[in-house]
Structure formats: C-alpha cells, structure tokens
Design a protein around this motif. Structure first.
Motif, PDB file in Angstrom:
ATOM      1  N   GLY A  79       0.830  -1.201   0.000  1.00 57.19           N
ATOM      2  CA  GLY A  79       0.000   0.000   0.000  1.00 57.19           C
ATOM      3  C   GLY A  79       0.863   1.249   0.000  1.00 57.19           C
ATOM      4  N   TYR A  80       0.352   2.315   0.562  1.00 61.09           N
ATOM      5  CA  TYR A  80       1.106   3.564   0.578  1.00 61.09           C
ATOM      6  C   TYR A  80       0.790   4.334   1.853  1.00 61.09           C
ATOM      7  N   ASP A 251      -1.706   4.931  -7.467  1.00 63.15           N
ATOM      8  CA  ASP A 251      -2.160   3.666  -6.907  1.00 63.15           C
ATOM      9  C   ASP A 251      -2.730   2.800  -8.036  1.00 63.15           C
TER      10      ASP A 251
END
Length: 296
Positions: A79-80, A251
């Motif tokens: 993820g981020y 994303d």
C-alpha cells in the motif's frame, strides 16, 4: 498501532453509505457542509484517528508521487502512506498518514507544528484519503452537478465554467428538480442501478444534502447558440467520465478499480454530449430528447 483514547474528540459520519468514526486530539468547530452527514453507526466501515506526537513514524525515502502539500510513499506492505508539509512555509513533514483499508483504519500522526493544518474539519478530512475509502467501497467521486428530476437523476459534467450549475438551476426553476450536489456527487452501483449521492463537497452551490437519486443520464455540456444532443459511444463516454473522476494515479489498484467501475457505468447509464443554451430552451429540449432516448 491504532489507538483511539476515550479522551479524544469524536465525530461520526456517513457519506454515500460509507460510515466512519473520526477521533482527534483537538475539537473541530461545526461546519455546515458536514452537518447533514453526521450519523453514528454501531460498526463503522472506518475508524480514523488523528494523534499528536513529538516524533513522526519513519518515512520511506522513496517518493512515488508529490503534490503541492503532500508526498506519497510505499508502505512496504503493498500500500502507501502520505507525508504532509505546510508549503511554502515548511517543506519538512508535519504529519504522516497510514491507511489500512483491509481492516478499515486510518491513522494520522501530527507534530505540534502542524496542529493548525488539522484544526478545521475540512482540512482534516483531506488527510484521511476519502477517495480511497470510496473506491474500496465501489464508489466514484465525479465532478458534476446533480439534480433529481421527474425523469430521474441527471448529472451535468464538463470543464469548470462550462455551465453545470446553470443547467442544474434551470431544472430546479422550470421543472421543480431537487439539487443533490453542485460539484462532487458520489456514484455507486446498486442492485436497482447507479445512484448519485450528495457529499460535503458542493462547490459554490453550497448544496450539502445527505440524499441520493437513481441516475438516468450523464450529460457532458458544451455551450452553443442552439440545442442539440448526441449519445456518445463507449470510447467517448469513457473518456468524458474519466476526465471528471478524482483518481489516485499513483495507486495501480485504485486506477484498475476505477476503470472497471467506469466501464460498468457506461454500460448501463447513457452518456450524452449536450450543446445547449443557458435558458429554458435547454431544459425543454433535453427533457424531450431524454424521454425519447431513454424511453421515459
């Protein structure tokens, strides 16, 4: 680690069917744009916490995206996370936000120097990554003015200044339509079809209503001296809608989900290009053509 001490201030919201319980180390003043969406849910979709801390979590050196006031970094788990800075005064981070959409948690650690950046609800809300919450719940944030008309929901979209608010107001004046949102309605696919929901982001219309309507048509506006309507083919329709979506381009998963949802949208909701005048003629013409095109 996710913490929400009982001593924290709490606000419960439900926006477009997505519920959240937001906890903060400081109190927010009431904001009219969010008041219609205050609602407590027994088991919210998301728990959000703003914590004040003297030390931020370690921020990865890798930057995959940079905006005017935040940077996006990989979180090492697929993820981020985001680091926020108070440009142009200070380019060093004042806060770090970590997102766990699987478990429905968001945590924002904030240094004292950044307290003023999360002191108001609309600024704080920016930090939680609301668009990512929406996409994980199969929803799209779309730049349009939405009205609930006798024909169903009509979304007027196009570049800023093209006349979205004008066309929406004309339908309210001449056909008794109810405005759902004037800037950023949220779209969701339901068993009954696609719905457009009100949101706290309504632009100059200040139409902050917690309502929804079934979407009958999406209308891409073009100013003209005479009215004409053309149904767009899938490729054109996709491009027109994609241009109005709020997308996290960094994303990959977000983009793929948005593509899939947009494809589903244009399969079931007709998209038109409407060359129109800024007066009642536009309402009369569009109403007549939608009745014919959509068999209403």
């Amino acid at each position: 680690m996710f913490l929400h001490p009982e001593s924290m201030y709490r606000l419960d919201l439900e926006i477009a069917g997505v519920s959240m319980s937001v906890h903060s180390f400081q109190h927010w003043k009431e904001e009219m744009s969010f008041l219609p969406f205050v609602k407590r849910t027994e088991v919210p979709d998301y728990q959000v916490v703003f914590r004040q801390t003297d030390t931020l979590p370690k921020i990865p050196d890798t930057v995959i995206h940079e905006d005017e006031c935040y940077r996006v970094h990989p979180d090492g788990k697929g993820g981020y996370l985001r680091s926020f800075f108070d440009a142009p005064r200070d380019l060093t981070p004042y806060a770090v936000a970590e997102y766990d959409h699987t478990n429905g948690t968001v945590q924002i650690d904030c240094l004292p120097k950044g307290s003023h950046c999360v002191s108001e609800l609309h600024n704080s809300f920016f930090h939680i990554g609301f668009e990512a919450m929406l996409i994980h719940k199969k929803r799209l944030c779309f730049h349009a003015a939405c009205v609930d008309t006798p024909l169903g929901g009509i979304l007027f979209s196009g570049p800023s200044g093209i006349g979205k608010s004008t066309q929406a107001e004309l339908w309210c004046s001449y056909r008794g339509a109810a405005q759902i949102n004037g800037d950023r309605p949220i779209l969701s696919k339901e068993k009954s079809g696609w719905l457009a929901w009100g949101s706290p982001y309504a632009g100059s219309s200040k139409c902050h209503v917690n309502k929804n309507c079934r979407v009958t048509a999406i209308v891409i506006l073009q100013q003209a001296n005479e009215c004409s309507l053309q149904r767009l083919r899938h490729t054109e329709a996709f491009g027109a809608i994609w241009a109005g979506l709020t997308i996290h381009n960094w994303d990959k998963w977000f983009v793929e989900e948005a593509v899939d949802l947009t494809m589903e949208l244009i399969k079931t909701v007709p998209v038109f290009r409407f060359c129109c005048t800024p007066d009642e003629r536009a309402v009369e013409y569009l109403e007549q053509q939608l009745r014919k095109e959509c068999c209403l």
